[in-house]
Enzyme design. Sequence first.
Site, mmCIF file in Angstrom:
data_model
loop_
_atom_site.group_PDB
_atom_site.id
_atom_site.type_symbol
_atom_site.label_atom_id
_atom_site.label_comp_id
_atom_site.label_asym_id
_atom_site.label_seq_id
_atom_site.Cartn_x
_atom_site.Cartn_y
_atom_site.Cartn_z
ATOM 1 N N SER A 126 30.828 0.295 2.890
ATOM 2 C CA SER A 126 30.061 -0.326 1.796
ATOM 3 C C SER A 126 29.327 0.694 0.927
ATOM 4 O O SER A 126 28.967 1.785 1.378
ATOM 5 C CB SER A 126 29.015 -1.292 2.372
ATOM 6 O OG SER A 126 29.628 -2.246 3.182
ATOM 7 N N SER A 132 30.999 -7.104 -0.571
ATOM 8 C CA SER A 132 32.142 -7.990 -0.307
ATOM 9 C C SER A 132 33.399 -7.485 -1.011
ATOM 10 O O SER A 132 34.503 -7.569 -0.471
ATOM 11 C CB SER A 132 31.821 -9.415 -0.784
ATOM 12 O OG SER A 132 30.828 -9.992 0.037
ATOM 13 N N ILE A 157 24.781 1.704 6.520
ATOM 14 C CA ILE A 157 25.558 2.358 7.576
ATOM 15 C C ILE A 157 24.829 2.216 8.915
ATOM 16 O O ILE A 157 23.773 2.824 9.133
ATOM 17 C CB ILE A 157 25.826 3.850 7.244
ATOM 18 C CG1 ILE A 157 26.392 3.976 5.821
ATOM 19 C CG2 ILE A 157 26.776 4.455 8.283
ATOM 20 C CD1 ILE A 157 27.596 3.088 5.519
ATOM 21 N N ARG A 268 8.349 -27.175 30.093
ATOM 22 C CA ARG A 268 7.319 -27.681 29.171
ATOM 23 C C ARG A 268 7.187 -29.200 29.312
ATOM 24 O O ARG A 268 8.167 -29.933 29.156
ATOM 25 C CB ARG A 268 7.725 -27.310 27.738
ATOM 26 C CG ARG A 268 6.915 -27.954 26.657
ATOM 27 C CD ARG A 268 5.556 -27.341 26.534
ATOM 28 N NE ARG A 268 4.852 -27.845 25.374
ATOM 29 C CZ ARG A 268 3.539 -27.780 25.223
ATOM 30 N NH1 ARG A 268 2.789 -27.227 26.160
ATOM 31 N NH2 ARG A 268 2.970 -28.252 24.141
ATOM 32 N N GLU A 363 30.028 -7.132 8.471
ATOM 33 C CA GLU A 363 31.471 -7.163 8.766
ATOM 34 C C GLU A 363 32.170 -8.342 8.068
ATOM 35 O O GLU A 363 33.100 -8.953 8.590
ATOM 36 C CB GLU A 363 31.742 -7.107 10.268
ATOM 37 C CG GLU A 363 31.241 -5.780 10.844
ATOM 38 C CD GLU A 363 31.986 -5.240 12.027
ATOM 39 O OE1 GLU A 363 33.135 -5.626 12.231
ATOM 40 O OE2 GLU A 363 31.399 -4.402 12.729
ATOM 41 N N GLY A 364 31.677 -8.630 6.855
ATOM 42 C CA GLY A 364 32.203 -9.730 6.053
ATOM 43 C C GLY A 364 31.331 -10.951 6.200
ATOM 44 O O GLY A 364 31.139 -11.466 7.296
ATOM 45 N N THR A 365 30.817 -11.431 5.060
ATOM 46 C CA THR A 365 29.940 -12.607 5.077
ATOM 47 C C THR A 365 30.733 -13.847 5.515
ATOM 48 O O THR A 365 31.963 -13.851 5.516
ATOM 49 C CB THR A 365 29.376 -12.886 3.667
ATOM 50 O OG1 THR A 365 30.499 -13.121 2.798
ATOM 51 C CG2 THR A 365 28.556 -11.715 3.127
ATOM 52 N N GLU A 367 31.150 -16.327 3.748
ATOM 53 C CA GLU A 367 31.969 -16.706 2.593
ATOM 54 C C GLU A 367 33.266 -15.885 2.562
ATOM 55 O O GLU A 367 34.334 -16.420 2.225
ATOM 56 C CB GLU A 367 31.157 -16.494 1.293
ATOM 57 C CG GLU A 367 29.970 -17.442 1.130
ATOM 58 C CD GLU A 367 28.768 -17.155 2.063
ATOM 59 O OE1 GLU A 367 28.699 -16.046 2.641
ATOM 60 O OE2 GLU A 367 27.913 -18.042 2.215
HETATM 61 N N1 CAA Z 1 44.935 -5.616 7.394
HETATM 62 C C1 CAA Z 1 45.721 -4.757 6.724
HETATM 63 N N2 CAA Z 1 45.835 -4.780 5.380
HETATM 64 C C2 CAA Z 1 45.129 -5.701 4.709
HETATM 65 C C3 CAA Z 1 44.288 -6.621 5.340
HETATM 66 C C4 CAA Z 1 44.213 -6.564 6.743
HETATM 67 N N3 CAA Z 1 43.434 -7.405 7.429
HETATM 68 N N4 CAA Z 1 43.693 -7.401 4.427
HETATM 69 C C5 CAA Z 1 44.155 -7.001 3.237
HETATM 70 N N5 CAA Z 1 45.024 -5.973 3.411
HETATM 71 C C6 CAA Z 1 45.801 -5.285 2.371
HETATM 72 C C7 CAA Z 1 46.628 -6.329 1.642
HETATM 73 O O1 CAA Z 1 47.870 -6.534 2.296
HETATM 74 C C8 CAA Z 1 46.808 -5.699 0.287
HETATM 75 O O2 CAA Z 1 47.834 -4.722 0.338
HETATM 76 P P1 CAA Z 1 49.025 -4.748 -0.751
HETATM 77 O O3 CAA Z 1 48.323 -4.654 -2.082
HETATM 78 O O4 CAA Z 1 49.849 -3.574 -0.400
HETATM 79 O O5 CAA Z 1 49.710 -6.062 -0.587
HETATM 80 C C9 CAA Z 1 45.506 -4.941 0.080
HETATM 81 O O6 CAA Z 1 44.926 -4.753 1.381
HETATM 82 C C10 CAA Z 1 44.526 -5.670 -0.792
HETATM 83 O O7 CAA Z 1 44.279 -6.944 -0.208
HETATM 84 P P2 CAA Z 1 43.495 -8.079 -0.995
HETATM 85 O O8 CAA Z 1 44.203 -8.343 -2.286
HETATM 86 O O9 CAA Z 1 43.308 -9.228 -0.079
HETATM 87 O O10 CAA Z 1 42.116 -7.330 -1.308
HETATM 88 P P3 CAA Z 1 40.811 -7.840 -2.038
HETATM 89 O O11 CAA Z 1 40.313 -6.761 -2.897
HETATM 90 O O12 CAA Z 1 41.023 -9.191 -2.640
HETATM 91 O O13 CAA Z 1 39.723 -7.920 -0.826
HETATM 92 C C11 CAA Z 1 38.584 -8.935 1.005
HETATM 93 C C12 CAA Z 1 39.913 -8.626 0.305
HETATM 94 C C13 CAA Z 1 38.962 -9.823 2.153
HETATM 95 C C14 CAA Z 1 37.602 -9.660 0.118
HETATM 96 C C15 CAA Z 1 37.967 -7.604 1.498
HETATM 97 O O14 CAA Z 1 37.484 -6.821 0.438
HETATM 98 C C16 CAA Z 1 36.862 -7.812 2.521
HETATM 99 O O15 CAA Z 1 37.120 -8.031 3.689
HETATM 100 N N6 CAA Z 1 35.575 -7.711 2.066
HETATM 101 C C17 CAA Z 1 34.457 -7.711 2.991
HETATM 102 C C18 CAA Z 1 34.098 -6.300 3.346
HETATM 103 C C19 CAA Z 1 33.429 -6.219 4.688
HETATM 104 O O16 CAA Z 1 33.728 -6.935 5.615
HETATM 105 N N7 CAA Z 1 32.535 -5.266 4.776
HETATM 106 C C20 CAA Z 1 31.891 -5.009 6.033
HETATM 107 C C21 CAA Z 1 31.261 -3.664 5.991
HETATM 108 S S1 CAA Z 1 31.373 -2.833 7.534
HETATM 109 C C22 CAA Z 1 30.109 -3.365 8.489
HETATM 110 O O17 CAA Z 1 29.429 -4.311 8.190
HETATM 111 C C23 CAA Z 1 29.984 -2.616 9.761
HETATM 112 C C24 CAA Z 1 28.622 -2.580 10.316
HETATM 113 O O18 CAA Z 1 27.938 -1.623 10.165
HETATM 114 C C25 CAA Z 1 28.172 -3.649 11.205
#
Ligand code: CAA
Length: 380
Positions: A126, A132, A157, A268, A363-365, A367
Amino acid sequence: MDFELSEDQQMLQQAAREFAQSELVERAAEADRTEEFVADSIRLCGEMGFLGMSVPEEYGGSALGALGAVLVLTEINKACAATGTTVSVHNSLACESIVRFGSDELKQRYLPKLATGEMLGGYALSEAGSGSDAGSLVCKATQDGDDWILDGTKLWISHGSVCDLVVVFARTDADAGNKGITAFLVESAWEGYKPGKKEVKMGLRGSPTVELHLDKMRVPGSNVLGEVNRGFGIAMGLLDGGRIGIAGQGLGISEACLEAAVKFAGEREQFGKPIAAFGAVQEKIAEMATKLEAARLLTYRAASLKDAGKPHGREASMAKLEASRASNYCAKEALQIHGGAGYTRDFPVERYFRDARVTEIYEGTTEIQKLVIARSYLRP
Ligand code: CAA
């Protein structure tokens, strides 16, 4: 279909439960109060083999698989969610990045140290403008001979100020959208690694969440994970596993809430009897338990699919969606059953309530999980 855990899995669960209840519970309350990193808890998890759950035995790991890790993470999170986050990110996002995408050289160099906890691993995806919409990140990597120079700022992070090795996603092609991102393995001891502001958070206070500045940081080309410009798929693929870990966190917090609520309701007394005798309280216990068990089935299924080497992205999102919502529901109702007492720091449900909240965000909302699930049907 078998809904029973094997004897080995039950023994693992029991060992993790005894460890977490005896070693982590008190430290959890202390870390929440002091906001200091749960360093001792993490060291003890390393001694138990819980920092090498996704590392093969040949590299010194305990190789417990996704379902084994869920069983352990449930117990750890039931005792201390800050420790749970650290253990989950280290295993599912950091260690697994090397297991799945690292060269033999990277595996030999890092996995044995990660498996014991000599090195702690993190994950930096991020940024301020890309949460997102992870694919719009701008942190830049420029090639310089065989090396890369990383420059930019990552945000949110987990344990970025105390870890030793981080998977950093940076832009290697300015014009290629999510096809211009590369995954790098970066050591925090290298020049240019500068943890910045530590967030003041509502929960998970024993897990420091920081800004991370990468200031013209030189990274050898051998520390690229997978192929250049293919990092977005790596980030997403890792999150499929990470979301199962966070689902395990949701299960652990939900279990802690349910147990606390049952205990309190039995002790309680109001109107001359334990409040557990009242239908209004029983209704809450029933809803909590059912949501917990539904989330558990989804989580075990996602983990089992992963262990079988089958696609599990949709199922991981379903598990995380339900388990994170269950934990927030259970925390809200456990607090309600405690009444005024639950609103104080005399009872742990107040901390569970705060810790649960982020499971619907990181790790993704919630939504984004729904988006992933819906797309898996609409764009099969
Ligand atoms: N595995 C492998 N490849 C994948 C995939 C997956 N699960 N999901 C998508 N892809 C690939 C797709 O196949 C696509 O490839 P091609 O273009 O070659 O076909 C490419 O990635 C793009 O995919 P999308 O068109 O679906 O991408 P998008 O831009 O629309 O985004 C999203 C998809 C699901 C919204 C994604 O951006 C997402 O998951 N966002 C949330 C981010 C997140 O979870 N952040 C968490 C931060 S880490 C954290 O929180 C850790 C911590 O410290 C606790």
